[in-house]
Structures are given as C-alpha cells and as structure tokens.
Scaffold this motif. Structure first.
Motif, PDB file in Angstrom:
ATOM      1  N   PRO A 142       0.807  -1.228   0.000  1.00 17.89           N
ATOM      2  CA  PRO A 142       0.000   0.000   0.000  1.00 17.89           C
ATOM      3  C   PRO A 142       0.837   1.274   0.000  1.00 17.89           C
ATOM      4  O   PRO A 142       0.283   2.351  -0.177  1.00 17.89           O
ATOM      5  CB  PRO A 142      -0.812  -0.113   1.290  1.00 17.89           C
ATOM      6  N   GLY A 143       2.161   1.164   0.171  1.00 16.79           N
ATOM      7  CA  GLY A 143       2.983   2.369   0.231  1.00 16.79           C
ATOM      8  C   GLY A 143       3.141   2.825   1.667  1.00 16.79           C
ATOM      9  O   GLY A 143       3.198   1.999   2.581  1.00 16.79           O
ATOM     10  N   ASP A 144       3.199   4.131   1.860  1.00 15.57           N
ATOM     11  CA  ASP A 144       3.502   4.668   3.188  1.00 15.57           C
ATOM     12  C   ASP A 144       2.404   4.406   4.212  1.00 15.57           C
ATOM     13  O   ASP A 144       2.650   4.411   5.410  1.00 15.57           O
ATOM     14  CB  ASP A 144       3.776   6.172   3.097  1.00 15.57           C
ATOM     15  N   SER A 145       1.172   4.311   3.793  1.00 19.57           N
ATOM     16  CA  SER A 145       0.096   4.021   4.743  1.00 19.57           C
ATOM     17  C   SER A 145      -0.910   3.146   4.017  1.00 19.57           C
ATOM     18  O   SER A 145      -0.693   2.756   2.870  1.00 19.57           O
ATOM     19  CB  SER A 145      -0.548   5.316   5.235  1.00 19.57           C
ATOM     20  N   GLY A 146      -2.021   2.869   4.681  1.00 15.42           N
ATOM     21  CA  GLY A 146      -3.048   2.065   4.027  1.00 15.42           C
ATOM     22  C   GLY A 146      -2.873   0.586   4.271  1.00 15.42           C
ATOM     23  O   GLY A 146      -1.993   0.166   5.033  1.00 15.42           O
ATOM     24  N   LEU A 147      -3.734  -0.194   3.646  1.00 14.08           N
ATOM     25  CA  LEU A 147      -3.769  -1.625   3.898  1.00 14.08           C
ATOM     26  C   LEU A 147      -4.269  -2.308   2.635  1.00 14.08           C
ATOM     27  O   LEU A 147      -5.254  -1.875   2.036  1.00 14.08           O
ATOM     28  CB  LEU A 147      -4.743  -1.881   5.058  1.00 14.08           C
ATOM     29  N   ASN A 159       1.210   6.650  -1.619  1.00 10.15           N
ATOM     30  CA  ASN A 159       0.505   5.390  -1.518  1.00 10.15           C
ATOM     31  C   ASN A 159       0.329   4.796  -2.906  1.00 10.15           C
ATOM     32  O   ASN A 159       0.377   5.504  -3.903  1.00 10.15           O
ATOM     33  CB  ASN A 159      -0.874   5.595  -0.871  1.00 10.15           C
ATOM     34  N   LEU A 162      -9.600  -1.538   2.939  1.00  8.08           N
ATOM     35  CA  LEU A 162      -9.553  -0.233   3.580  1.00  8.08           C
ATOM     36  C   LEU A 162      -9.815   0.777   2.482  1.00  8.08           C
ATOM     37  O   LEU A 162      -9.105   0.809   1.473  1.00  8.08           O
ATOM     38  CB  LEU A 162      -8.176  -0.001   4.204  1.00  8.08           C
ATOM     39  N   PRO A 185     -12.178   0.988   7.397  1.00  5.61           N
ATOM     40  CA  PRO A 185     -11.985  -0.427   7.116  1.00  5.61           C
ATOM     41  C   PRO A 185     -13.361  -1.038   6.854  1.00  5.61           C
ATOM     42  O   PRO A 185     -14.286  -0.855   7.648  1.00  5.61           O
ATOM     43  CB  PRO A 185     -11.375  -0.972   8.403  1.00  5.61           C
ATOM     44  N   THR A 229       1.912   7.113   9.434  1.00  8.67           N
ATOM     45  CA  THR A 229       0.586   6.553   9.689  1.00  8.67           C
ATOM     46  C   THR A 229       0.096   6.944  11.077  1.00  8.67           C
ATOM     47  O   THR A 229       0.863   7.373  11.937  1.00  8.67           O
ATOM     48  CB  THR A 229       0.649   5.010   9.631  1.00  8.67           C
ATOM     49  N   GLY A 258      -1.542   1.814   9.216  1.00  6.12           N
ATOM     50  CA  GLY A 258      -2.664   2.649   9.625  1.00  6.12           C
ATOM     51  C   GLY A 258      -3.055   3.635   8.557  1.00  6.12           C
ATOM     52  O   GLY A 258      -2.680   3.502   7.397  1.00  6.12           O
TER      53      GLY A 258
END
Lengths: 704, 200
Positions: A69-74, A106, A139, A147, B132, B191
């Motif tokens: 997802p890169g720097d954040s995310g899911l 992301n 997400l 989510p 995050t 996150g």
C-alpha cells in the motif's frame, strides 16, 4: 433483483442471497459497491480456466490499496471457503496508481477495480453444486479511512459455462503486469538506493519515462523520485531506500509501467546481498510482514561518518591560517624561527607547545560552550562580537599590535623585566601562550565559518563536540608545527634580512585595517559616539604606550609616563559611558528593499501567501557582508525577488537578540550567515548555503 | 580573495551538510522540536533530556487509532510507559489543525493518559517522517531515537488481533529502560496516512 435486496440489507454487513443458485453477491457500503464475480468461459471443470474476482466500484475520490500500500493504508484481502478439493490462487493485482498525499506516497486504485484469482477445481460429476464463500476486507480512504468488509457467496454448478462478465475479466486481464520472457533484471544495493538494471523491455516501453512500484514493503522511500537512464534498450534505475528501512528481502519484485504499455513484473535477487550493518543494533523482521529472512536486516547509515566530519574540521582549521587576521600572526611567528634556526630541538619543542596551545584554546572554547549549553544559556559563535566592550578590547589589542609592528614601541620595553625574563627562560610557555593568542585573534574571521560546526556541536554529545573543536585547532596549528619540525619546510621560510624590518611595518597596516573594521562593527552597535570614544581612547593609548617606551632620561621618562597614564585614565573615563550607551538602533536596515525581521512578519506574509526570504546577518560577519554586497545586491536576483513578490527580511544579529538566537536554533544553526526561504506555511523553510550564488537562490525560488 | 572565499565556502558547506541532518534516523539524535500542547503549554523535546520519550501519532478519526483505544491497548501502553518513567506525547498532525480542547476531550473520553497532546501542522511529522496513525517513536534518555514503527505486530483494526499481537513499544521501553539496545528498532508502521496538507 438480488443486488437490490442486498443493498437494502447491508452497510458493512453480511449479504446472503436469499435465492439458491444465485449468480453473484453484492455488498454495498457508502463508498464502495463490491461484488463477487465468476468467469468460466469453457465451463467449470477440472483443468479448464476459471477465475473468481472481487469487483470494487469505488466512489469518486475514494481509493483502496495495492498489495504494497505504500507509506500508509492496507492491502485488500480475500479469504475463501471453497468446496473440498477446490483452491483459489492469490490476487492477481493490476498495475496500481501512484496516490501522493503531502510527503507520503501510496499505491492503490480509484474507480472500478477487479481483483481476480485463479480457481482450480477437482474432478467431479456434472451439475454438482459448488458453494463459494468469500470474506473480503478492504480499507477505503479519501481524507478519512474506513476499514470495510463483506461476506459474499455464490452457488455455482459444475460443468456450466459462466461468461456474462467476460468483458470485465478481459479488461482486468489487460491491466495485469506481464511477466515477459526475455526481460532480465539485476539489483545491487548502493549506499542509499538500490540500483536496478533492466534489459529486454518490450519496444513499446523503450525510451519512455517509467513508473516503478516495489512490491516489498518496508524497504523503499516511496515518495522519493527514482532516477532512470536509458542506454539503448537497457534501463538503469536508482530507487531510493527508506531511511527507516525495516526489511532486507533477499529477492525484490517490481512492477514497471509506462504510458500505453502493459506493466512488466520483474523479479531479481540482490547481487552481493545487503551490505553488512554499520550502525544500529540488528533488526529482525516483524512477524506480521514478509517471510523471515535468513540474513538480518539492516539500517542504512548516512554516508558521512564522524571521521569525515573530523577530517573536514581539520581542513577547516588549515584554511583558518589563510584568514587575514591569522596570516600576519602566523608569519610573525614563523619569522621568529630564523632566530632559533640553529637550535632544532628548541624549535620542535616550541612547535609542539604552539600546537598544544592552539588545540587547548579550541578545546577550552568548546568546553565553555558546552558548559553554557548545560547551563541553558542561549549562545552562538561570535557572541563575543556582540558585546561592544569585547569589540573595544579587540580594537585595543589590534591597535597595540599594529603600533608595535610599526615600531612605535618595543614589546620588551613595555613588559616588566620579570615577564621578559620569564619569556626568555621559558620559551616553551611563550609558544604555548602565543598559540592561545592566535586563536583569540582568529575569532573574528572564524566565527562565521564555524557557525555550522557549532550548530552541530550543540546537538552532539560533549565528547564529539570537543573532538571536533580539537581537530579544527590541530588543523590550524599543523603548518606551524610542520615548519618547526621538518627542516625542509623550515628552509622554505624567508631568510632574515633587512626586508624583515619593512615587512614588519607593512604587516602593521592590515592590523590597523582590522581596527577600522572593528570600529565599523562598533558603530553598528553603539553609533558614532561610541566610535569617537573608542578612537579617542586608542589615540590616548598610543600616546601612553609611546611615553612608556620613550628613550629618555629617567626623570623625563617618569614625567612622560605619568602624563601618559593620566591622559589614558582621563580618556578612558570619558569614553567608557559611550561604549555602554544603548545602540542608536542595531543595523539600520536602510536598503529600501529590506525590512527588519520579526517572527510575526514572517507568519503574516506567509498567511497572505507571500514567499519570505530572511537574511540572518551581523555587521561583524565578513561572509555575511560579502554576500550582502555581492550576491544579495545582484540586480538580476533583486528582479527575481520582485517578480515572485518575495518579502525580504533582514535579521540583524550584530547585537545579541534572543528572538533571532531562538530562530537560528530552530533552524539548526547557531551562527550567521543563514539564508532561509519560507514558502507555504506548512513547509519547512529552505536553508541555502552560507555563500549562496545568485543561481542557487533563484533555483530555490523556482522550487516553491 | 574571491578564491579564498570560495574554498572557504566549500569547506563550510561540506561541514554543514555533513552534520545538519534534521531527519529522524533510528540510532541518531532525535530531531528536537518546540510546540504548544492542547492546553496551551509549551512543549519542548529538549526539556525531557534524561527521560525516555514516546511519540504517538494519533488521529481520533482514524479507525486504526480508534481500534487501539477501543481495545484499551494504547491506554495500557501509556500506563506502561508512565510506570517506566517515560514521557508520552500524543501528536495529532492535521492539514487544518484541530482545536486543542477537541483533542483533549476526545482523549479524556478514551481515558488515555499521555503526558501531553500536541496539535501539529505537519512540522513535527515531517521531521520524523511520520507516515501513519498510529506511528510510534521512542527516544532514549540521551535524546537518541531508538524505535520507529508500528505499535504492535498486527496490521489491521481487528480487536481480536490486537489482543494477541506483540506490543513493539512495550518491548522497546523494556529494553531501553534496561539499558539494552532495542532488538526490533524499526518496524513497518500501519494505519491511516498522516494528514499532511495535500500540497507538499
């Protein structure tokens, strides 16, 4: 019909089709409509191609994430419950999009997205019912993230042809990255980047800019641009590593994409592996992510080690010898070697003593600074020069040196006999002291230069800060030491002769010129009255020194010396208050383009969307003055400032100013010059070099 | 003279670029910052020399932060840190800075007990490259950054996972308090994205 029912039921909820034999299942949330699809154009049978897929239709502005997802995310995840013997493959991820968010990057998808998986079936009798159940989690984010999850089920029949979503599946197929035969890749870890060489790319990609998506997480700095270079059909990429790299995978996977071509998926081992860790304790792989690696992962350490910093401090010290207020002193000292040339041993001892004196003075400075830091005093290099009294003292010192060189008086005759004797008896102590004196004299020139080193030492542990300063001292003293040690160098020294007398007098004038500069600095601090007071005092001083050394009969000499003392005392009494008077106003920022700096002025201008350029300067800082008169006065630059509507502010640190000191500390500096360019409010200001070129400033302006 | 100045500036430039790395790197001094907390008090990292400091990036709107608080995991980590004598700063980075009272009342409703709640417009987050919510950092008593990464070993918002996950922050606190190097010094944070203002 079924989807309508489901829509009624569920937000985030479970949607179980009410009718058996249902062809699909849909979950609808506020941001996504999700659907489970099947595709079996040749019929659902063992050995025939069949796929399942989750279709996500995302509302405008919302996105879900790629496998990395890169720097954040899911990443979206799928959990299947299939009939015995059946199995579903991993998600076949389409080429993602780059989704930048401020300094973060992301990887994900917007709009309509199909995530297919391959379905393998066991041999079975025709018309067997195949219940397929899926628990999917994703997400979905815009400014906020939610989510979401859904339960899906389909009841399929063995042998039946499913092709109603053929268009969607074939479109999804076209978005999948290819594992092209003939494409080869090699990867190697450089200091802060992975260098990737790719050859055999399809003709449609050749020469075009590429997007690169690393599949492994915890390795790369996603937001930093990679660099790319085409050599014919070969592409070399340099992919920046994350400063917070947590993983060291033994193989890397990338997706490369360029406009109008399907993406290419690459896999490569790392030549020679990850470099052995040079810093922090080893870090093992978090359980939740990638499989555990055999080799321990490492943390990259910035390329500059402390040893490099130390060697630069040494070079810095060497260069100090060339400074106008050091060179004359050094020359005078080296001249004195001619007197000792016959006694090599004495000379060497003197060299070491001088060396020790210089280093000791620097260490003392560092210790003092550290002590003050510990005491919580705000402090910057050059702070002495913010004190009018200190400036006056320096002016007195330089005047005395100048008058001495010019021959108005002899040192020997000024100093009491006992001190002269001490000097003669302990030449080593004499050398030690002259080393200390050299550092004191050098401070006006070194202050601006040392700003960065001091700024750094404020953040360094005491040991390292002292080492840094000792190294500067070592650099400064080494030519002298070398001259005293190596006969070859000593022979290069000028031979004694009548020219020495002329040279000595000539050297008097740079000293007196330094006094002019000091007077100008003082003028910035206390105004004309202060300068007049000091000049008056210097004249009195010159008179007094002459009376002390005048060659006359004892009674005449006593009278002269008394008059000298009286004059000196009277003038000192007259001058003293003027040197203490409050300044007319520090740094009359008279140039029409410039306004005095205040923190509020910066914030106010930024709020109006104006760019702000701040010149942190001081009258006693030579580099600052050079920049101010050359670079900052450049008509082209001033025009650029005007076109960009830049507010020019000058923070004058000629006298101690707590607000400026605080701001400098915030910028990570403890001395001037500092040039800061403030863009938008939330951006950290850009700091330019200490001697910026016109071009450097214009480039910085262009970056905003 | 000009050449001299050039040589001078080159050396000065090299020296400064070598030392002034303001970015947060594990094993290096943590970037210092000054800020005003949710109650209007000055907060300066420099004031906490001699103590461990935990930085928590949080966002009351983020499901990952919420999951950490609704399961009590974050609060228990805060209490754990307090028992070890650590200072805890809960930092909320937002492109439009939230009012301090709002953050404070949310924290109160969650029964969280950070030492201070710090609204941030992105300056602190940029210095630490906070990615995050949550993103956790631990600074040792000497001011060195010793941990950066996730709160724990899970990656989602499922409360059941949170209970069974390894808490990396507690682990780092234990090891640092015992004077040992942190065995897992960098992990991958997970996150919601930290809310930087969109124009970078």
């Amino acid at each position: 019909m079924i989807s309508t029912l489901c829509r009624g039921v569920a937000i985030l909820g479970i949607c179980v089709p009410l009718i058996a034999n249902a062809q699909h299942a849909t979950v609808r949330t506020e941001h996504v409509q999700a659907e489970l699809l099947v595709h079996a154009p040749q019929g659902l049978e063992a050995g025939k191609a069949a796929s399942l897929a989750l279709l996500l239709e995302q509302k405008l502005g919302w996105h879900t994430y790629w496998k990395n997802p890169g720097d954040s995310g899911l990443a979206t995840s799928l959990k299947w419950s299939l009939p015995a013997g059946a199995s579903a493959g991993p998600i076949e991820w389409p080429v993602p999009e780059r989704l930048p968010l401020g300094p973060l990057m992301n990887y994900g998808y917007t709009g309509k997205l199909l995530l297919p998986v391959k379905l393998a079936l066991p041999a079975m009798s025709s018309s067997t019912l195949l219940p397929i159940r899926l628990h999917a989690e994703w997400l979905v984010c815009k400014e906020v993230c939610l989510p979401e999850a859904g339960e899906f089920s389909l009841s399929l029949r063995a042998g039946k042809v499913y092709s109603e979503h053929a268009a969607a599946f074939s479109q999804a197929q076209s978005r999948l990255p290819l594992v092209a035969a003939g494409v080869t890749a090699r990867a190697r870890v450089n200091e802060n980047a992975v260098s990737l060489e790719v050859s055999g790319l399809p003709p449609t990609m050749l020469g075009k800019p590429v997007q690169l998506f690393p599949e492994e997480s915890g390795v790369f700095d996603y937001a930093a641009e990679h660099s790319e270079r085409w050599h014919g059909k070969d592409l070399t990429l340099s992919v920046p590593l994350s400063p917070q790299r947590s993983e060291s995978p033994s193989r890397l996977h990338f997706v490369l994409a360029s406009a109008d071509s399907p993406g290419i998926r690459l896999e490569t081992p790392i030549d020679r592996g990850w470099p052995a860790d040079s810093g922090v304790s080893s870090v093992s792989t978090p359980a939740a992510t990638a499989p555990v690696q055999s080799e321990p992962p490492h943390i990259t350490v910035p390329p500059t080690s402390f040893a490099v910093v130390l060697s630069m401090a040494f070079v810095g010290g060497l260069i100090l010898n060339l400074m106008p207020c050091v060179l004359p002193v050094l020359t005078i000292k080296v001249l004195s070697f001619s007197g000792h040339a016959s006694n090599r041993k004495l000379l060497a001892t003197g060299g070491f003593a001088y060396f020790a004196g210089v280093v000791a003075a620097f260490v003392a400075l560092a210790t003092l600074m550290l002590a003050l830091r510990a005491a919580g005093t705000q402090l910057g290099w050059g702070f002495q020069l913010q004190s009018p009294v200190f400036i006056s003292a320096l002016a007195v010192l330089f005047t005395l040196i100048g008058l001495n060189l010019a021959g108005l008086f002899e040192i020997g005759s000024v100093l009491p006999d006992s001190v002269t004797a001490l000097r003669a008896r302990h030449p080593v102590i004499d050398d030690l002291l002259s080393g200390v004196l050299a550092v004191a004299i050098a401070s006006p020139c070194t202050g601006p230069f040392m700003g960065a080193a001091l700024g750094a030492s404020l953040t360094q542990p005491p040991g390292e800060a002292i080492a840094l300063f000792a190294m500067v001292g070592a650099g400064m003293a080494s030519p002298y030491l070398a001259a005293s040690l190596v006969p070859g160098i000593a022979r290069l020294m000028p031979r004694p002769g009548p020219w020495m007398g002329y040279f000595k007098v000539i050297m008097a004038f740079p000293m007196l010129a330094t006094v002019v500069w000091l007077l100008w600095v003082l003028g910035q601090q206390v105004g004309t009255d202060g300068v007049v007071a000091l000049v008056g005092f210097l004249v009195a001083l010159a008179y007094a020194t002459w009376t002390f050394s005048a060659k006359a009969e004892p009674t005449t000499r006593f009278a002269l010396a008394s008059s000298g003392l009286i004059v000196l005392a009277a003038v000192a009494a007259w001058a003293w208050p003027a040197l203490h008077a409050p300044p007319a106003r520090a740094g009359t920022a008279s140039e029409r383009n410039w306004q005095p700096w205040t923190p509020a002025a910066v914030i106010e201008a930024q709020a109006k969307g104006r760019t702000v350029f701040v010149d942190f300067t001081a009258a006693w800082c030579v580099t600052c003055q050079f920049n101010k008169r050359v670079t900052l006065a450049d008509p082209g630059l001033l025009a650029s400032f005007e076109t960009s509507n830049v507010l020019l502010l000058r923070a004058d640190w000629t006298r101690r100013d707590p607000a400026i000191t605080e701001q400098l500390t915030k910028l990570g500096r403890s001395g001037v010059p500092v040039y800061a360019l403030y863009g938008k409010q939330d951006q950290t200001p850009q700091l330019l070099s200490e001697m910026p070129s016109v071009q450097e400033i214009q480039t910085a302006l262009g970056k905003l | 003279m000009k050449n001299l100045l050039m040589a001078f500036s080159i050396v000065a430039g090299l020296t400064s670029s070598a030392i002034c790395s303001a970015q947060a790197i594990v094993g290096k001094p943590a970037p210092v910052f000054n800020a005003v907390d949710a109650t209007g008090k000055q907060v300066s990292l420099a004031d906490y020399k001699g103590k461990m400091v935990v930085l928590e990036w949080m966002n009351p709107d983020c499901p990952f932060s919420k999951a950490q608080y609704s399961t009590g995991n974050m609060q228990s980590t805060q209490r754990y840190a307090a028992e070890k004598g650590a200072v805890w700063l809960s930092i909320n980075t937002a492109s439009v800075v939230r009012p301090g009272e709002m953050l404070a009342s949310w924290m109160k409703s969650q029964q969280g007990s950070p030492s201070a709640i710090v609204p941030d417009d992105g300056k602190i987050a940029r210095a630490y490259t906070a990615k995050t919510t949550p993103h956790m950092f631990l600074i040792d008593p000497a001011g060195k950054l010793v941990y950066a990464g996730a709160i724990d070993s899970m990656t989602g918002t499922n409360p059941a996972d949170i209970k069974t996950a390894t808490n990396y922050v507690k682990q780092a606190l234990d090891e640092t308090a015992a004077g040992k190097p942190v065995s897992l010094a960098i992990t991958k944070p997970y996150g919601c994205a930290v809310k930087y203002s969109p124009s970078a």
